[in-house]
Every structure is written in structure tokens, then in C-alpha cells.
Write a protein that holds these residues in place. Structure first.
Motif, mmCIF file in Angstrom:
data_model
loop_
_atom_site.group_PDB
_atom_site.id
_atom_site.type_symbol
_atom_site.label_atom_id
_atom_site.label_comp_id
_atom_site.label_asym_id
_atom_site.label_seq_id
_atom_site.Cartn_x
_atom_site.Cartn_y
_atom_site.Cartn_z
ATOM 1 N N ASN A 2 0.759 -1.068 -0.067
ATOM 2 C CA ASN A 2 0.038 -0.215 -0.011
ATOM 3 C C ASN A 2 0.874 1.255 -0.010
ATOM 4 N N GLU A 3 0.544 2.002 -0.484
ATOM 5 C CA GLU A 3 1.131 3.481 -0.668
ATOM 6 C C GLU A 3 0.792 4.230 0.735
ATOM 7 N N THR A 4 2.096 4.702 1.054
ATOM 8 C CA THR A 4 2.061 5.292 2.646
ATOM 9 C C THR A 4 1.781 7.021 2.420
ATOM 10 N N GLY A 5 1.216 7.398 3.388
ATOM 11 C CA GLY A 5 0.713 8.681 3.531
ATOM 12 C C GLY A 5 1.332 9.460 4.694
ATOM 13 N N LEU A 129 -1.186 2.407 11.985
ATOM 14 C CA LEU A 129 -0.872 3.133 11.000
ATOM 15 C C LEU A 129 0.572 3.461 10.842
ATOM 16 N N ALA A 130 1.405 3.599 11.766
ATOM 17 C CA ALA A 130 2.704 3.619 11.635
ATOM 18 C C ALA A 130 3.410 2.227 11.534
ATOM 19 N N ALA A 131 2.881 1.183 12.020
ATOM 20 C CA ALA A 131 3.272 -0.072 11.375
ATOM 21 C C ALA A 131 3.209 -0.258 10.093
ATOM 22 N N SER A 261 -11.310 3.231 7.722
ATOM 23 C CA SER A 261 -11.098 3.082 6.158
ATOM 24 C C SER A 261 -10.187 4.133 5.983
ATOM 25 N N MET A 262 -8.977 3.905 5.233
ATOM 26 C CA MET A 262 -8.179 4.697 4.838
ATOM 27 C C MET A 262 -8.767 5.714 3.717
ATOM 28 N N GLU A 263 -9.597 4.758 2.892
ATOM 29 C CA GLU A 263 -10.149 5.433 1.801
ATOM 30 C C GLU A 263 -11.139 6.426 2.017
#
Length: 292
Positions: A2-5, A129-131, A261-263
Motif C-alpha cells: 500500500n502507498e504510505t501517506g 498506521l505507523a506499523a 477506512s483509509m479510503e
């Protein structure tokens, strides 16, 4: 992969209460023409936009307390936890739901979990999320959140006048003399009157910090009580159970069963939807000019 942000996590209660009291000092609360109180919601919205402009996140989420004090897991561990809290002002109560209409207009997820507090939600989100490799910025008024700091997680502590203190591992060491993993142990010794965490009577922040930095952590301190003065040793021995309870109460829970949900958390919104909500709440032009 997955792309990180870059994810901005906002402590909703910290923002809302600070916005309310920051604009209520004169006793005049912002209202719509129909009498709906909006001062806290207006201030919250301004602060959210301020931090979004400062951090420039790819994603934004807000964590909330969603339980009464009596139903909190920590209240099951210690009946006195947060027992000094009074009911919020009548002018603020309707704004708890109104603010979620604002975040919804911005397509920002409101996240909470019964029995847990907002910082548990933020702790869980930041850990997960950091993981996954995301960069996390937490904006809060709660110094307990400093225990969440690591190489991928920074914390901005709200201060008066729209300012904040920025903490990463290096600045935490420079400003407060401790590492993130020592934050809870310092709190365990000094306690916290605002949350009714008892700590060890007679030990303040300076002494607690000194003891933890000298010994590394609470367990090592108790394993080496002979190195303390007789008076300090007696104090720590007498209140050992209370100190370890305080450690448990001060530890942010990082495995809260909260779904997200990240989306849905992508920081992107429809300006027209936001401006319609602003018009409904009679926010005026100053905030509207920042939405586009």
C-alpha cells in the motif's frame, strides 16, 4: 504494498473544549439567528483547518470519547477515575453532535469506541498506521499522548493563542528530559489531579522525572529502592500498589476494537458541501474563504 501517506489524527474533545472555552471568556457565545450555539463548532473548524494547512496530510481522522465516565474501562479498574469531572456547560452540550456534522461535511471520519477514550482511539490508530509505514501527526491537548511518540509518530500539544509544542523523540528528550516509554512511569509516580490518578503522595513532576531517568523505568526503581533515601524508600514502598495502578490508568490502550477506512479518511472534500454547512451555521466569510 500500500502507498504510505501522512496522517493527521485530531483529538476531538481537546479541540472542541479548547474552542469552547477560548471563545467563551467574555460570556458571549456565538449563536445563529435561531439561537443555536456554534462557538465551539466554529473554533473547532478553524483549528482543524489550521492544522490541516500546517501538516498538509494525505489523510485526516478525528478520535472522540463516546462513553460516560462510569462505563469507561478505567473506571472498572479504579472507581475514582475522573470522578472530579463536572457536566459540560449547557451551551456546549448540543455542539457535541453539531461538530460531527461539520466533520462529516468535510468527509472526515469520526471514530470512537464504547468504554474507551479518545486518546485510546488515537493510540490504536497511530500504532496500526505507523506499523504500515505511514507518517503520523497527532494534535491534542493531552500530554499523555507523548507516550505515543516514536520515529513515525509526532505529537503537537495545543497551547493558548493558537500555538503548540511539537514533540518527536529528540524534542521530547530535549524539552522534558525523558524518552516516550518513560512518560507513563513519570505519570505513575506524580499522578494527575485532572484525571484523579493518585500516583505517589508527595512526589511531583521534578522528582518523578529524576527517579525514572536515574533508574530507567518503574520496575528498576522498585528493584533498587535501597538506593533511595530512607524517606523516599518508605514513601514508595507504602504506595507501591497505588503507583502501579496509576501506571495502568495512565497507559494509553493501543488495541481498541475500532474500525476505520483509509479510503474514507483521505483529506479531500467537496467545497460546496462544506460551504452549505457553513451557511446553515451562519459562519460568515472568514472561514468560507479558506475552503476551496
Amino acid at each position: 504494498m500500500n502507498e504510505t501517506g501522512k496522517v493527521l489524527l485530531i483529538d476531538g474533545m481537546s479541540f472542541l473544549f479548547r474552542a469552547f472555552y477560548g471563545s467563551a471568556w467574555g460570556g458571549a457565545y456565538r449563536q445563529t439567528s435561531t439561537g443555536v450555539y456554534t462557538n465551539a463548532v466554529y473554533g473547532f473548524t478553524k483549528m482543524m483547518l489550521d492544522y490541516a494547512e500546517l501538516v498538509r496530510p494525505t489523510h485526516l481522522m478525528v478520535g472522540w470519547d463516546v462513553a460516560s465516565r462510569e462505563s469507561l474501562v478505567r473506571s472498572q479498574w479504579f472507581d475514582g477515575y475522573k470522578s472530579n469531572r463536572t457536566a459540560p456547560p449547557d451551551e456546549l452540550i448540543p455542539q457535541f453532535e453539531l461538530v460531527k456534522e461539520i466533520t462529516a461535511a468535510f468527509s472526515v471520519p469520526n471514530l470512537g469506541c464504547p468504554g474507551y477514550e479518545g486518546d485510546d482511539v488515537l493510540g490504536t490508530l497511530s500504532t496500526r498506521l505507523a506499523a504500515d509505514g505511514h507518517e503520523i501527526v497527532i494534535a491534542t491537548g493531552d500530554y499523555d499522548s507523548l507516550q505515543l511518540v516514536d520515529e513515525n509518530v509526532s505529537v503537537k500539544i495545543l497551547k493558548n493563542g493558537g500555538k503548540h509544542e511539537h514533540y518527536d523523540p529528540a524534542s521530547l528528550r530535549a524539552l522534558r528530559g525523558i524518552a516516550p516509554e518513560q512518560v507513563v512511569d513519570v505519570k505513575a509516580l506524580m499522578g494527575d489531579t485532572s484525571d484523579c490518578i493518585p500516583g505517589c503522595p508527595g512526589i511531583g513532576e521534578k522528582t518523578a522525572t529524576k527517579l525514572i531517568t536515574e533508574h530507567g523505568n518503574l520496575d528498576n526503581l522498585y528493584d533498587n529502592l535501597t538506593s533511595c533515601t530512607p524517606k523516599m524508600r518508605s514513601k514508595l514502598e507504602e504506595h507501591r500498589e497505588q503507583v502501579y495502578l496509576s501506571q495502568k490508568l495512565a497507559t494509553i490502550i493501543r488495541d481498541v476494537p475500532v474500525e476505520f477506512s483509509m479510503e474514507e479518511a483521505v483529506w479531500a472534500y467537496d467545497p460546496e458541501t462544506v460551504l452549505n454547512k457553513f451557511d446553515e451555521l451562519e459562519f460568515g466569510r472568514s472561514l468560507a474563504t479558506r475552503v476551496g
